[in-house]
Design a protein around this motif. Structure first.
Motif, PDB file in Angstrom:
ATOM      1  N   LEU A   1       3.161  16.230  -4.136  1.00 48.06           N
ATOM      2  CA  LEU A   1       2.876  15.158  -5.084  1.00 48.06           C
ATOM      3  C   LEU A   1       3.399  13.838  -4.528  1.00 48.06           C
ATOM      4  O   LEU A   1       4.366  13.825  -3.765  1.00 48.06           O
ATOM      5  CB  LEU A   1       3.581  15.429  -6.422  1.00 48.06           C
ATOM      6  CG  LEU A   1       3.039  16.557  -7.273  1.00 48.06           C
ATOM      7  CD1 LEU A   1       4.062  16.992  -8.316  1.00 48.06           C
ATOM      8  CD2 LEU A   1       1.751  16.120  -7.946  1.00 48.06           C
ATOM      9  N   PRO A   2       2.803  12.726  -4.944  1.00 51.37           N
ATOM     10  CA  PRO A   2       3.404  11.429  -4.611  1.00 51.37           C
ATOM     11  C   PRO A   2       4.832  11.376  -5.171  1.00 51.37           C
ATOM     12  O   PRO A   2       5.154  12.076  -6.142  1.00 51.37           O
ATOM     13  CB  PRO A   2       2.499  10.420  -5.328  1.00 51.37           C
ATOM     14  CG  PRO A   2       1.211  11.145  -5.545  1.00 51.37           C
ATOM     15  CD  PRO A   2       1.581  12.597  -5.727  1.00 51.37           C
ATOM     16  N   GLU A   3       5.691  10.578  -4.572  1.00 49.81           N
ATOM     17  CA  GLU A   3       7.116  10.575  -4.911  1.00 49.81           C
ATOM     18  C   GLU A   3       7.399  10.442  -6.405  1.00 49.81           C
ATOM     19  O   GLU A   3       8.220  11.172  -6.953  1.00 49.81           O
ATOM     20  CB  GLU A   3       7.856   9.485  -4.132  1.00 49.81           C
ATOM     21  CG  GLU A   3       9.343   9.415  -4.417  1.00 49.81           C
ATOM     22  CD  GLU A   3      10.086  10.735  -4.221  1.00 49.81           C
ATOM     23  OE1 GLU A   3      11.084  10.938  -4.937  1.00 49.81           O
ATOM     24  OE2 GLU A   3       9.679  11.572  -3.398  1.00 49.81           O
ATOM     25  N   ASP A   4       6.749   9.525  -7.078  1.00 48.82           N
ATOM     26  CA  ASP A   4       7.004   9.316  -8.499  1.00 48.82           C
ATOM     27  C   ASP A   4       6.730  10.598  -9.298  1.00 48.82           C
ATOM     28  O   ASP A   4       7.555  11.034 -10.097  1.00 48.82           O
ATOM     29  CB  ASP A   4       6.138   8.161  -9.020  1.00 48.82           C
ATOM     30  CG  ASP A   4       6.542   7.710 -10.397  1.00 48.82           C
ATOM     31  OD1 ASP A   4       7.715   7.321 -10.579  1.00 48.82           O
ATOM     32  OD2 ASP A   4       5.689   7.750 -11.304  1.00 48.82           O
ATOM     33  N   GLU A   5       5.589  11.207  -9.077  1.00 45.39           N
ATOM     34  CA  GLU A   5       5.222  12.432  -9.800  1.00 45.39           C
ATOM     35  C   GLU A   5       6.058  13.619  -9.332  1.00 45.39           C
ATOM     36  O   GLU A   5       6.377  14.502 -10.112  1.00 45.39           O
ATOM     37  CB  GLU A   5       3.734  12.727  -9.648  1.00 45.39           C
ATOM     38  CG  GLU A   5       2.835  11.792 -10.435  1.00 45.39           C
ATOM     39  CD  GLU A   5       2.577  10.449  -9.758  1.00 45.39           C
ATOM     40  OE1 GLU A   5       3.059  10.217  -8.611  1.00 45.39           O
ATOM     41  OE2 GLU A   5       1.885   9.616 -10.373  1.00 45.39           O
ATOM     42  N   ARG A   6       6.443  13.637  -8.041  1.00 44.45           N
ATOM     43  CA  ARG A   6       7.285  14.724  -7.538  1.00 44.45           C
ATOM     44  C   ARG A   6       8.616  14.745  -8.287  1.00 44.45           C
ATOM     45  O   ARG A   6       9.057  15.785  -8.755  1.00 44.45           O
ATOM     46  CB  ARG A   6       7.531  14.569  -6.031  1.00 44.45           C
ATOM     47  CG  ARG A   6       8.322  15.758  -5.432  1.00 44.45           C
ATOM     48  CD  ARG A   6       9.155  15.346  -4.234  1.00 44.45           C
ATOM     49  NE  ARG A   6      10.110  14.289  -4.527  1.00 44.45           N
ATOM     50  CZ  ARG A   6      11.280  14.465  -5.180  1.00 44.45           C
ATOM     51  NH1 ARG A   6      11.640  15.658  -5.619  1.00 44.45           N
ATOM     52  NH2 ARG A   6      12.080  13.436  -5.393  1.00 44.45           N
TER      53      ARG A   6
END
Length: 167
Positions: A72-77
């Motif tokens: 996932l992209p960092e924010d969603e991760r």
């Protein structure tokens, strides 16, 4: 606006629609998720979140895990780690949640979601027994003081913190 940005705007609109019940949120998120392949991490993350929000943690867990494994992209991760850990705590697996959140804080100590990770770590450390002890009350006070500073999860952390000392 590209396809992913437009899709995310529609997902955000579902989450913002207070008139929808849990089943309707799940249905609408699943309809949106179906627009992407089965191995799309972002749609799996949203599908997990819809179930988690509805109290269907056992259904949410494998979706969170798959989304994280796919990347996932960092924010969603960061959100997926926190939400999965909260799910695990609610499923009675606090030790696993504690380990996951400690690893997240060690890897991203100054991250945007570090405060939220710390809040959910405190909840996992406090345990699931809601008896009113000085330690639980202290945890509750600290969490409620932290809530206004969280970028997300204010409602969840408030509810979980209040449950620490509920009869």
């Amino acid at each position: 606006m590209d396809r992913r940005t437009e899709w995310q705007a529609r997902v955000d609109a579902v989450w913002a629609d207070a008139s929808l019940n849990n089943a309707e949120v799940i249905d609408r998120i699943d309809e949106l998720a179906a627009e992407w392949p089965d191995d799309d991490a972002l749609s799996l993350f949203q599908s997990a979140g819809a179930r988690d929000s509805a109290g269907l943690e056992a259904q949410a867990e494998p979706r969170y895990r798959r989304a994280l494994a796919l990347g996932l992209p960092e924010d969603e991760r960061a959100q997926a780690v926190i939400q999965l850990a909260s799910t695990l705590r609610n499923l009675g697996r606090a030790d696993e949640a504690i380990s996951m959140l400690r690893a997240e804080l060690a890897a991203h100590p100054g991250g945007m979601y570090a405060g939220a990770a710390a809040a959910f770590l405190a909840l996992a450390l406090a345990g699931s027994d809601a008896s009113s002890t000085p330690g639980r009350e202290a945890t509750q006070v600290a969490l409620l003081a932290l809530v206004p500073h969280l970028p997300r999860y204010q409602r969840s952390v408030t509810a979980y913190a209040k449950a620490l000392t509920a009869p």
